[in-house]
Design a protein around this motif. Structure first.
Motif, PDB file in Angstrom:
ATOM      1  N   CYS A   4       3.055   6.061  -2.262  1.00  0.00           N
ATOM      2  CA  CYS A   4       4.194   6.970  -2.107  1.00  0.00           C
ATOM      3  C   CYS A   4       5.201   6.905  -3.248  1.00  0.00           C
ATOM      4  O   CYS A   4       6.016   7.813  -3.391  1.00  0.00           O
ATOM      5  CB  CYS A   4       4.913   6.684  -0.787  1.00  0.00           C
ATOM      6  N   GLN A   5       5.163   5.832  -4.036  1.00  0.00           N
ATOM      7  CA  GLN A   5       6.158   5.719  -5.102  1.00  0.00           C
ATOM      8  C   GLN A   5       5.545   5.520  -6.485  1.00  0.00           C
ATOM      9  O   GLN A   5       5.919   6.201  -7.440  1.00  0.00           O
ATOM     10  CB  GLN A   5       7.148   4.582  -4.783  1.00  0.00           C
ATOM     11  N   LEU A   6       4.588   4.606  -6.618  1.00  0.00           N
ATOM     12  CA  LEU A   6       4.040   4.347  -7.945  1.00  0.00           C
ATOM     13  C   LEU A   6       3.208   5.515  -8.471  1.00  0.00           C
ATOM     14  O   LEU A   6       3.357   5.922  -9.632  1.00  0.00           O
ATOM     15  CB  LEU A   6       3.203   3.069  -7.928  1.00  0.00           C
ATOM     16  N   LEU A   7       2.310   6.049  -7.643  1.00  0.00           N
ATOM     17  CA  LEU A   7       1.476   7.162  -8.097  1.00  0.00           C
ATOM     18  C   LEU A   7       2.317   8.381  -8.473  1.00  0.00           C
ATOM     19  O   LEU A   7       2.122   8.962  -9.560  1.00  0.00           O
ATOM     20  CB  LEU A   7       0.432   7.512  -7.036  1.00  0.00           C
ATOM     21  N   PRO A   8       3.274   8.810  -7.618  1.00  0.00           N
ATOM     22  CA  PRO A   8       4.138   9.929  -8.040  1.00  0.00           C
ATOM     23  C   PRO A   8       4.939   9.601  -9.302  1.00  0.00           C
ATOM     24  O   PRO A   8       5.158  10.477 -10.147  1.00  0.00           O
ATOM     25  CB  PRO A   8       5.068  10.133  -6.830  1.00  0.00           C
ATOM     26  N   LEU A  12       0.835  -1.212   0.000  1.00  0.00           N
ATOM     27  CA  LEU A  12       0.000   0.000   0.000  1.00  0.00           C
ATOM     28  C   LEU A  12       0.864   1.254   0.000  1.00  0.00           C
ATOM     29  O   LEU A  12       0.621   2.197  -0.771  1.00  0.00           O
ATOM     30  CB  LEU A  12      -0.928  -0.006   1.220  1.00  0.00           C
ATOM     31  N   LEU A  13       1.873   1.267   0.862  1.00  0.00           N
ATOM     32  CA  LEU A  13       2.771   2.416   0.928  1.00  0.00           C
ATOM     33  C   LEU A  13       3.469   2.638  -0.414  1.00  0.00           C
ATOM     34  O   LEU A  13       3.578   3.771  -0.889  1.00  0.00           O
ATOM     35  CB  LEU A  13       3.835   2.204   2.012  1.00  0.00           C
ATOM     36  N   PHE A  14       3.940   1.551  -0.987  1.00  0.00           N
ATOM     37  CA  PHE A  14       4.685   1.664  -2.248  1.00  0.00           C
ATOM     38  C   PHE A  14       3.783   2.219  -3.351  1.00  0.00           C
ATOM     39  O   PHE A  14       4.209   3.069  -4.144  1.00  0.00           O
ATOM     40  CB  PHE A  14       5.243   0.295  -2.651  1.00  0.00           C
ATOM     41  N   LEU A  40      12.217   2.493 -12.963  1.00  0.00           N
ATOM     42  CA  LEU A  40      13.131   2.476 -11.826  1.00  0.00           C
ATOM     43  C   LEU A  40      12.433   1.945 -10.576  1.00  0.00           C
ATOM     44  O   LEU A  40      13.005   1.162  -9.808  1.00  0.00           O
ATOM     45  CB  LEU A  40      13.658   3.893 -11.574  1.00  0.00           C
ATOM     46  N   ASN A  41      11.174   2.336 -10.375  1.00  0.00           N
ATOM     47  CA  ASN A  41      10.445   1.872  -9.200  1.00  0.00           C
ATOM     48  C   ASN A  41      10.139   0.386  -9.264  1.00  0.00           C
ATOM     49  O   ASN A  41      10.043  -0.266  -8.228  1.00  0.00           O
ATOM     50  CB  ASN A  41       9.153   2.681  -9.040  1.00  0.00           C
TER      51      ASN A  41
END
Length: 493
Positions: A361-365, A356-358, A385-386
């Protein structure tokens, strides 16, 4: 203390031919450089290398020696590089893929260092067995034919028995007969072995540690035929002092995590902050490898199989929470010039909360930034990269959520076996200036040697860091205000 009649390390290596597998890898490069620099009378250093399409062996070797790692050696003894001789071969092949002429050319080899391995955790079992296990048998079978052989050092890992939280300096019972493992890898295709991988490996966390454990079984069986040493480094990190402070050539281990956080890209971590991480500087491990080879050649009794856990004792380790906290302090001093956002983020040891965090905080941005890049006519890169960051964190989950204790009496004893004249160049003491200072040089080294950012732009990076930090606080404040406004307007009015 050793008796004076025992020859020094440079004296033992003087006039000796050396053979190295894995010479293009992180540890292999440092081993080649250290042998040439600190054992100047060494004869020839044969390095097993695979031929690559479009590049000759000499061109591949030049790519290695042109690196900054060899600058100190070039400054003091540039002719030493002529002692390096590439040998065409392949560790995945029988007889290491070496031609009969090459073997005959190396008949005088006295020291063998087997450092080649695939450290990829997601290798198919077939591939991992061929390169990590069968290659060890092939090295030892060839070593038995060398009339002047004095020592073979098999470079393993402290994590080859990862189910044991306390690892002693000994060979543990086999999980599978190594001969049967090699037979299956030679007989079955990749897909067939993958279907039974979990059962064969007894649900090992990855194929790397499993096949390295099998390789140690081979060493145990060959101990009477070959003068052997099993050397197990823990997590190998930046050079502490030589030849270049902070030198590193890969993103593996904690330096990848720290630089990912420093760049603002890594904002979700799958790890337990209370678990301790065990790191050993690459230059310390390489010096210990050479000392272990010297000791095997001059002191150890025939049939002896010494095992060395090249690992830090508990007082020289820190937990992930402290490492990330120290990293944050160090980022304030030496931030990255190419950071995408201010460092920060959240960690958890729960994989579902991490997903959920990933995503948030990372995929959506990443999707948002890549979309902007496409609109601007530039190539998107953040989503790809993610994906790599996600795969790396999932594959490392077992190791970042568990903690090991490695007994290292044999490793520490290497320091005490040194001759007085060898202590300057081969002392295995480490973290002499403190762990905080070491990680400071590691981050600076990652900045210099991995990200190619010159020290001269640190002042500009600090200005950018302060701006991004203000933007980060402003964005968080705006989001909190919007959430409060939504709750107030929706439920309280």
């Amino acid at each position: 203390m050793m008796q004076q009649k025992c020859p020094s390390i440079p004296a033992v290596f003087a006039g000796a031919d050396v053979f190295i597998t894995g010479g293009s890898g992180f540890m292999g490069k440092v081993l080649i450089e250290k042998l040439l620099r600190s054992c100047p009378q060494i004869a020839r250093v044969f390095v097993l290398m695979r031929a690559k399409r479009g590049k000759s062996l000499d061109e591949r070797l030049k790519t290695i020696t042109d690196g900054v790692l060899f600058d100190v050696l070039k400054g003091s003894n540039p002719d030493a590089l002529r002692k390096i001789h590439p040998i065409e071969g392949d560790c995945t092949q029988l007889k290491l893929g070496m031609a009969a002429e090459s073997m005959e050319r190396m008949r005088e080899v006295r020291f063998v260092f087997h450092a080649a391995a695939s450290v990829r955790f997601d290798d198919p079992l077939k591939d991992a067995i061929l390169i990590n296990t069968r290659s060890t048998r092939e090295v030892l079978d060839w070593a038995k034919t060398l009339p002047k052989l004095r020592a073979v050092v098999h470079i393993s890992t402290t994590y080859c028995n990862p189910e044991r939280m306390r690892v002693e300096e000994k060979i543990y019972p086999a999980k599978m007969d190594w001969r049967e493992a090699i037979r299956m890898a030679e007989s079955f295709d990749t897909a067939m072995l993958e279907t039974v991988k979990e059962k064969l490996t007894q649900f090992a966390p990855n194929t790397y540690t499993y096949t390295k454990g099998l390789a140690e079984q081979i060493c145990h069986e060959y101990r009477d035929d070959v003068p052997l040493v099993v050397f197990r480094p823990s997590i190998v990190t930046n050079a502490e002092s030589e030849p270049l402070v902070g030198w590193v050539d890969n993103f593996n281990g904690p330096i990848g995590l720290l630089l990912g956080c420093a760049s603002g890209v890594v904002r979700a971590g799958l790890l337990d902050l209370e678990k301790r991480i065990n790191c050993i500087p690459v230059d310390v491990s390489i010096k210990a490898i050479i000392v272990a080879a010297w000791k095997r050649a001059t002191l150890d009794a025939p049939g002896t199989l010494s095992v060395y856990n090249s690992a830090a004792e508990p007082e020289k380790t820190i937990n992930y929470g402290m490492m990330l906290y120290d990293g944050k302090v160090l980022f304030d001093r030496t931030p990255l010039c190419n950071m995408l956002w201010a460092p920060g983020g959240t960690t958890t040891s729960n994989k579902y909360f991490f997903y959920l965090l990933f995503f948030c905080c990372q995929l959506l941005p990443a999707l948002f930034v890549d979309a902007l890049l496409r609109v601007a006519g530039r190539a998107p890169f953040l989503l790809k990269l993610n994906r790599k960051i996600f795969d790396a964190q999932v594959s490392l989950r077992y190791f970042m959520n568990n903690e090991w204790v490695f007994t290292n009496e044999n490793f520490k004893q290497l320091e005490h076996t040194l001759m007085k004249e060898d202590r300057k160049d081969f002392s295995t003491n480490f973290f002499l200036c403190g762990m905080m200072e070491y990680y400071a040089s590691a981050i600076l080294g990652g900045r210099r040697y991995l990200l190619k950012e010159p020290d001269e732009n640190i002042a500009d990076a600090l200005k950018k860091y302060r701006r991004l930090r203000v933007l980060n606080y402003a964005l968080k404040g705006t989001m909190v205000c919007l959430i409060v406004y939504y709750i107030y307007s929706r439920y309280l009015v």
